[in-house]
Design a protein around this motif. Structure first.
Motif, PDB file in Angstrom:
ATOM      1  N   VAL A 110       0.846  -1.187   0.000  1.00  0.00           N
ATOM      2  CA  VAL A 110       0.000   0.000   0.000  1.00  0.00           C
ATOM      3  C   VAL A 110       0.883   1.239   0.000  1.00  0.00           C
ATOM      4  CG1 VAL A 110      -1.690   1.300   1.339  1.00  0.00           C
ATOM      5  CG2 VAL A 110      -1.907  -1.153   1.136  1.00  0.00           C
ATOM      6  N   TYR A 111       0.562   2.157  -0.897  1.00  0.00           N
ATOM      7  CA  TYR A 111       1.294   3.415  -0.984  1.00  0.00           C
ATOM      8  C   TYR A 111       0.376   4.555  -0.615  1.00  0.00           C
ATOM      9  CZ  TYR A 111       4.842   1.044  -3.795  1.00  0.00           C
ATOM     10  OH  TYR A 111       5.819   0.198  -4.248  1.00  0.00           O
ATOM     11  N   ARG A 112       0.979   5.633  -0.182  1.00  0.00           N
ATOM     12  CA  ARG A 112       0.195   6.846   0.015  1.00  0.00           C
ATOM     13  C   ARG A 112       0.553   7.824  -1.096  1.00  0.00           C
ATOM     14  NH1 ARG A 112      -2.940   9.026   3.786  1.00  0.00           N
ATOM     15  NH2 ARG A 112      -2.381   7.512   5.355  1.00  0.00           N
ATOM     16  N   PRO A 113      -0.439   8.309  -1.827  1.00  0.00           N
ATOM     17  CA  PRO A 113      -0.139   9.287  -2.880  1.00  0.00           C
ATOM     18  C   PRO A 113       0.269  10.624  -2.268  1.00  0.00           C
ATOM     19  CG  PRO A 113      -2.368   8.416  -3.104  1.00  0.00           C
ATOM     20  CD  PRO A 113      -1.866   7.977  -1.786  1.00  0.00           C
ATOM     21  N   THR A 114       1.419  11.119  -2.668  1.00  0.00           N
ATOM     22  CA  THR A 114       1.845  12.448  -2.233  1.00  0.00           C
ATOM     23  C   THR A 114       1.996  13.279  -3.494  1.00  0.00           C
ATOM     24  OG1 THR A 114       4.130  11.719  -2.341  1.00  0.00           O
ATOM     25  CG2 THR A 114       3.063  11.583  -0.210  1.00  0.00           C
ATOM     26  N   TRP A 115       2.679  14.342  -3.410  1.00  0.00           N
ATOM     27  CA  TRP A 115       2.867  15.169  -4.599  1.00  0.00           C
ATOM     28  C   TRP A 115       4.337  15.518  -4.702  1.00  0.00           C
ATOM     29  CZ3 TRP A 115      -1.052  15.383  -7.848  1.00  0.00           C
ATOM     30  CH2 TRP A 115      -0.953  16.252  -8.944  1.00  0.00           C
ATOM     31  N   LEU A 116       4.706  16.004  -5.840  1.00  0.00           N
ATOM     32  CA  LEU A 116       6.094  16.419  -6.034  1.00  0.00           C
ATOM     33  C   LEU A 116       6.432  17.550  -5.097  1.00  0.00           C
ATOM     34  CD1 LEU A 116       6.583  16.699  -9.862  1.00  0.00           C
ATOM     35  CD2 LEU A 116       7.382  14.918  -8.354  1.00  0.00           C
ATOM     36  N   SER A 117       7.656  17.550  -4.646  1.00  0.00           N
ATOM     37  CA  SER A 117       8.070  18.716  -3.885  1.00  0.00           C
ATOM     38  C   SER A 117       9.472  19.070  -4.329  1.00  0.00           C
ATOM     39  CB  SER A 117       8.021  18.419  -2.393  1.00  0.00           C
ATOM     40  OG  SER A 117       8.815  17.300  -2.110  1.00  0.00           O
ATOM     41  N   PHE A 118       9.553  20.053  -5.136  1.00  0.00           N
ATOM     42  CA  PHE A 118      10.859  20.595  -5.473  1.00  0.00           C
ATOM     43  C   PHE A 118      10.636  22.073  -5.730  1.00  0.00           C
ATOM     44  CE2 PHE A 118      10.496  21.455 -10.012  1.00  0.00           C
ATOM     45  CZ  PHE A 118       9.406  20.709 -10.360  1.00  0.00           C
ATOM     46  N   SER A 119      11.641  22.836  -5.593  1.00  0.00           N
ATOM     47  CA  SER A 119      11.446  24.272  -5.786  1.00  0.00           C
ATOM     48  C   SER A 119      12.377  24.778  -6.874  1.00  0.00           C
ATOM     49  CB  SER A 119      11.708  25.015  -4.481  1.00  0.00           C
ATOM     50  OG  SER A 119      13.051  24.787  -4.091  1.00  0.00           O
ATOM     51  N   CYS A 120      11.929  25.845  -7.447  1.00  0.00           N
ATOM     52  CA  CYS A 120      12.688  26.426  -8.553  1.00  0.00           C
ATOM     53  C   CYS A 120      12.797  27.908  -8.260  1.00  0.00           C
ATOM     54  CB  CYS A 120      11.926  26.176  -9.853  1.00  0.00           C
ATOM     55  SG  CYS A 120      12.648  26.933 -11.289  1.00  0.00           S
ATOM     56  N   THR A 121      14.005  28.401  -8.131  1.00  0.00           N
ATOM     57  CA  THR A 121      14.147  29.786  -7.679  1.00  0.00           C
ATOM     58  C   THR A 121      14.393  30.747  -8.826  1.00  0.00           C
ATOM     59  OG1 THR A 121      16.451  29.223  -7.228  1.00  0.00           O
ATOM     60  CG2 THR A 121      14.937  29.283  -5.359  1.00  0.00           C
ATOM     61  N   GLU A 173      13.527  32.838 -12.486  1.00  0.00           N
ATOM     62  CA  GLU A 173      12.451  33.747 -12.894  1.00  0.00           C
ATOM     63  C   GLU A 173      11.314  32.999 -13.582  1.00  0.00           C
ATOM     64  OE1 GLU A 173      13.381  37.818 -12.030  1.00  0.00           O
ATOM     65  OE2 GLU A 173      12.256  37.405 -13.849  1.00  0.00           O
ATOM     66  N   ASP A 174      11.665  32.270 -14.597  1.00  0.00           N
ATOM     67  CA  ASP A 174      10.631  31.611 -15.383  1.00  0.00           C
ATOM     68  C   ASP A 174      10.805  30.101 -15.241  1.00  0.00           C
ATOM     69  OD1 ASP A 174       9.592  31.696 -18.881  1.00  0.00           O
ATOM     70  OD2 ASP A 174       8.625  30.997 -17.046  1.00  0.00           O
ATOM     71  N   CYS A 175       9.998  29.548 -14.359  1.00  0.00           N
ATOM     72  CA  CYS A 175      10.207  28.131 -14.058  1.00  0.00           C
ATOM     73  C   CYS A 175       9.564  27.204 -15.057  1.00  0.00           C
ATOM     74  CB  CYS A 175       9.649  27.826 -12.659  1.00  0.00           C
ATOM     75  SG  CYS A 175      10.582  28.625 -11.383  1.00  0.00           S
ATOM     76  N   ASP A 176       8.555  27.675 -15.745  1.00  0.00           N
ATOM     77  CA  ASP A 176       7.847  26.780 -16.659  1.00  0.00           C
ATOM     78  C   ASP A 176       8.728  26.274 -17.776  1.00  0.00           C
ATOM     79  OD1 ASP A 176       4.619  28.429 -16.463  1.00  0.00           O
ATOM     80  OD2 ASP A 176       5.538  26.836 -15.285  1.00  0.00           O
ATOM     81  N   VAL A 177       9.713  27.063 -18.098  1.00  0.00           N
ATOM     82  CA  VAL A 177      10.572  26.670 -19.215  1.00  0.00           C
ATOM     83  C   VAL A 177      11.374  25.429 -18.862  1.00  0.00           C
ATOM     84  CG1 VAL A 177      12.495  27.427 -20.630  1.00  0.00           C
ATOM     85  CG2 VAL A 177      10.697  29.031 -19.998  1.00  0.00           C
ATOM     86  N   HIS A 178      11.735  25.348 -17.609  1.00  0.00           N
ATOM     87  CA  HIS A 178      12.613  24.244 -17.211  1.00  0.00           C
ATOM     88  C   HIS A 178      11.866  22.946 -17.155  1.00  0.00           C
ATOM     89  CE1 HIS A 178      16.120  26.625 -16.119  1.00  0.00           C
ATOM     90  NE2 HIS A 178      15.254  27.546 -15.763  1.00  0.00           N
ATOM     91  N   ASP A 179      12.558  21.916 -17.520  1.00  0.00           N
ATOM     92  CA  ASP A 179      12.000  20.581 -17.401  1.00  0.00           C
ATOM     93  C   ASP A 179      12.107  20.147 -15.946  1.00  0.00           C
ATOM     94  OD1 ASP A 179      12.581  17.480 -19.237  1.00  0.00           O
ATOM     95  OD2 ASP A 179      10.817  18.353 -18.272  1.00  0.00           O
ATOM     96  N   LEU A 180      11.397  19.110 -15.607  1.00  0.00           N
ATOM     97  CA  LEU A 180      11.457  18.616 -14.239  1.00  0.00           C
ATOM     98  C   LEU A 180      12.835  18.039 -13.955  1.00  0.00           C
ATOM     99  CD1 LEU A 180       8.132  16.658 -13.766  1.00  0.00           C
ATOM    100  CD2 LEU A 180       8.737  18.829 -12.759  1.00  0.00           C
ATOM    101  N   PRO A 181      13.327  18.215 -12.738  1.00  0.00           N
ATOM    102  CA  PRO A 181      14.606  17.582 -12.423  1.00  0.00           C
ATOM    103  C   PRO A 181      14.469  16.064 -12.493  1.00  0.00           C
ATOM    104  CG  PRO A 181      13.602  18.519 -10.465  1.00  0.00           C
ATOM    105  CD  PRO A 181      12.807  19.002 -11.618  1.00  0.00           C
TER     106      PRO A 181
END
Lengths: 98, 575
Positions: free
Chosen positions: B112-123, B125-133
């Motif tokens: 059994v797993y518990r669904p969590t969410w991603l937690s990473f931060s991007c400092t 200016e424009d974070c949308d451009v970057h791909d996920l780590p």
């Protein structure tokens, strides 16, 4: 009747005229005019309890149909119209125009 | 002094004009023109919708529907292809979204797993451009393992298609079974033709920590476990259909986690029937039902050549007796003329008597706490996959009064009308799960209703159409996903490729599109199972299954080939 808001302008001059002070000694307490009935013909019976029917509507329909079927049919029906309170489902599987 | 008066006069004028403006202008905004205002303010922009939510209450009774419209804005549009994940069989998310249920490949462990969410931060200016780590693109960043419990012992296997969730106490019900034995002999009250399983165990687990709270074992029995078919959960009541012994076991799941027997409907209807019959008729061998069955087939056994009217085989008890007497009374009451009555009875009842006697319980569901909808059919159709050619009957049974209330054949227009008008009442839900009221069905959604209407108009034969629709009754418990992305009033999608029912489907290379129902009716997001570049090998058949989280914009798509290769799991979520 003087309203507590005085003669301040309002879109409709009759807007606050329905309010009356509930108690003449405190004219600032305004309540809307209410009417009391003069007879008690419309009172519910004193032991009336209103509850939700426990059977859901699907089961109610099923039971109703079952009762209709179990009642032995009369040889010649005396009433051609359905009795009061006997709702009938639409017999045919057809659309009725809305 | 004059200055003060002047100032206060100006102040009064100013306030008066403000007040005047508020009341006068305010009336225009707050008053009429609701429809014009709705058009003006109904924007698809999420910020506009949030503002709208702050200042306006939705029409009465539609607050949940209005809230669900936000799912048009928050969509699982980003896909991580072929996530590195443990090689488990992913079963489903629980309906409150708290747990992900998986089984190990060897069908012996529960994880059994518990669904969590991603937690990473991007400092930047424009974070949308970057791909996920790259760290984010792993299974572990979305799920944390809670525990791994071994449910099945050496010769047992967990039934991977069976899982029931009791939301109020967070209990999960799982089933393990040994191998099926076909052609099992019909001994001890069992009926011929149904396979036997040596041991079926139902495990009740507390999902918070994986502790097994209780177990219920059925020996030498057969319960149809695939897709929860033989078991129905309603609130805290469980109905388990033992096909082999033709008994419906009603159990209650207590808050303490105990599985308590309430009653067993089949050979006996009330709890004290067995005692009564045994004490009053000791010579009747009702315990030996196999003997009864063989005698009705006119077999000569051990030199017994009794006529069909001997007490041993003429005594029908339990639910079968209730059913036969209900049919009898129904035909008897149709006609007041005695000779006609007898004629009808001969034609409709005695002519088919053996068929009625041979009926067995196929499937059961609760209609409310006291009523069961039971599907009866012939022995051949009980375990076969296609039940179209076998006659089937539906009966509504009241457990408290032990009466049969209604009896229909599977092409009855009357039952179909009830199904069409009150479909939601067949999908019985407990009081605790409000989300179940919003699963699209043709009773609560106009688009599903239109689909049903068009199916009906296209159907060549009305009775075939009714049979096909009623074949879905009694419904399987917890078979539909409550995810709002399957809500027909929000999205339109290809039902053959994906739907709320958690069945495996043929996999295609094309992504599955979810298109808005409301204007602007654009494509909102796509779900593509399988690897990003499409499949290299197009010859092998692939099946895909989808697990949608009940309320988060999150879905898993699992693509498998049929040769036990590891499956390709994609994660779809809102980035």
């Amino acid at each position: 009747m003087g309203s507590v808001l005085g003669d301040w302008p309002s879109y409709d001059p009759h807007n606050f005229s329905q309010l009356r002070p509930s108690d003449p000694s405190t004219p600032s307490k305004m309540t809307p005019t209410t009417y009391q009935p003069t007879h008690n013909r419309t009172l519910p019976p004193p032991d009336q309890v209103i509850t939700t029917e426990t059977k859901n509507i699907l089961l109610r329909h099923i039971y109703q149909r079952a009762e209709e079927k179990l009642r032995p049919k009369r040889a010649a029906p005396e009433h051609l119209l359905p009795e009061h309170g006997c709702k009938q489902l639409r017999a045919s599987v057809q659309d009725t125009p809305c | 002094m004059l200055q003060n008066v002047h100032a206060s006069y100006l102040m009064l004028c100013y306030l008066g004009s403000i007040f005047y403006l508020l009341v006068f202008r305010g009336n225009i905004i707050l008053g009429g023109g609701a429809s014009a205002r709705a058009l003006m303010f109904r924007s698809n922009n999420i910020v506009a919708r949030i503002f709208e939510r702050q200042i306006r209450t939705p029409p009465p009774g539609t607050s949940v529907h209005c809230a669900r419209r936000f799912y048009e804005n928050l969509v699982p549009s980003y896909t991580i292809y072929d996530v590195e994940c443990p090689d488990h069989l992913f079963r489903k998310f629980t309906d409150d979204g708290q747990y992900l249920i998986c089984f190990s490949r060897n069908h012996q462990e529960l994880i059994v797993y518990r669904p969590t969410w991603l937690s990473f931060s991007c400092t930047e200016e424009d974070c949308d451009v970057h791909d996920l780590p790259p760290k984010a693109k792993k299974f572990d960043s979305f799920f944390t393992q809670l525990y791994c419990v071994s449910l099945a012992s050496s010769n047992e296997l967990i039934c991977k298609d069976f899982f029931l969730y009791m939301e109020s106490n967070r209990f999960g019900l799982f089933a393990t079974s040994t191998a099926q034995i076909h052609d099992a002999p019909a001994v001890g009250g069992a009926i011929q033709g149904v396979p036997s399983i040596e041991k079926i165990t139902f495990h009740l687990l507390r999902l918070e920590d994986g502790v097994v709270l209780d177990e219920k074992v059925f020996n030498d029995d057969f319960v149809n476990l695939a897709h929860n078919m033989g078991v129905f959960l309603y609130d805290d009541l469980l109905a388990i259909v033992s096909l082999r012994y033709q008994t419906v076991h009603i159990l209650q799941i207590r808050d303490s986690g105990n599985l308590v027997d309430v009653r067993a409907i089949g050979a006996f209807c009330r709890e004290d029937d067995e005692l009564f019959l045994n004490s009053n008729a000791p010579s009747m061998g009702i315990r030996d039902k196999s003997k009864q069955h063989q005698l009705t087939e006119n077999h000569v056994e051990n030199g017994l050549q009794q006529s069909r009217l001997s007490p041993e085989n003429a005594f029908v008890s339990g639910i079968k007796q209730r059913l036969l007497s209900f049919i009898f009374r129904g035909i008897w009451n149709e006609e007041t003329n005695h000779t006609l009555r007898v004629q009808y009875l001969k034609k409709k009842f005695y002519f088919h008597f053996q068929d009625y006697i041979d009926l067995i319980i196929w499937k059961v569901q609760f209609l409310d706490r006291h009523h069961l909808l039971i599907k009866f059919g012939s022995v051949d159709g009980a375990v076969s996959r296609t039940t179209d050619h076998h006659p089937a009957f539906f009966a509504v049974y009241n457990m408290e009064t032990t009466d049969i209330v209604a009896f229909y054949q599977n092409n009855a227009d009357e039952l179909y009308l009830l199904f069409e008008h009150f479909c939601d009442h067949f999908h019985t839900t407990s009081k605790n799960s409000l989300y179940m009221n919003f699963i699209s069905s043709h009773s609560n959604n106009i688009h599903t209703r239109e689909q049903l209407r068009s199916l009906r108009n296209k159907a060549t034969s009305s009775s075939q159409f009714v049979k096909k629709m009623l074949a879905s009754l009694p419904i399987n418990s917890q078979a539909l996903s409550p995810s709002p992305y399957f809500d027909q009033s929000l999205y339109r999608f290809d039902e053959k490729l994906i739907s709320a029912a958690d069945r495996h489907r043929q996999s295609t290379d094309h992504p599955i599109k979810f298109i808005l129902r409301r204007p602007p009716q654009t494509l909102r997001f796509k779900i593509k199972p399988g690897p990003e570049g499409g499949n290299i090998d197009n010859r092998t058949k692939k099946i895909s299954s989808f697990l949608f989280h009940p309320f988060l914009p999150f879905a898993l798509s699992i693509q498998q080939t049929l040769f036990l290769q590891p499956s390709a799991v994609n994660v779809h979520f809102r980035r």
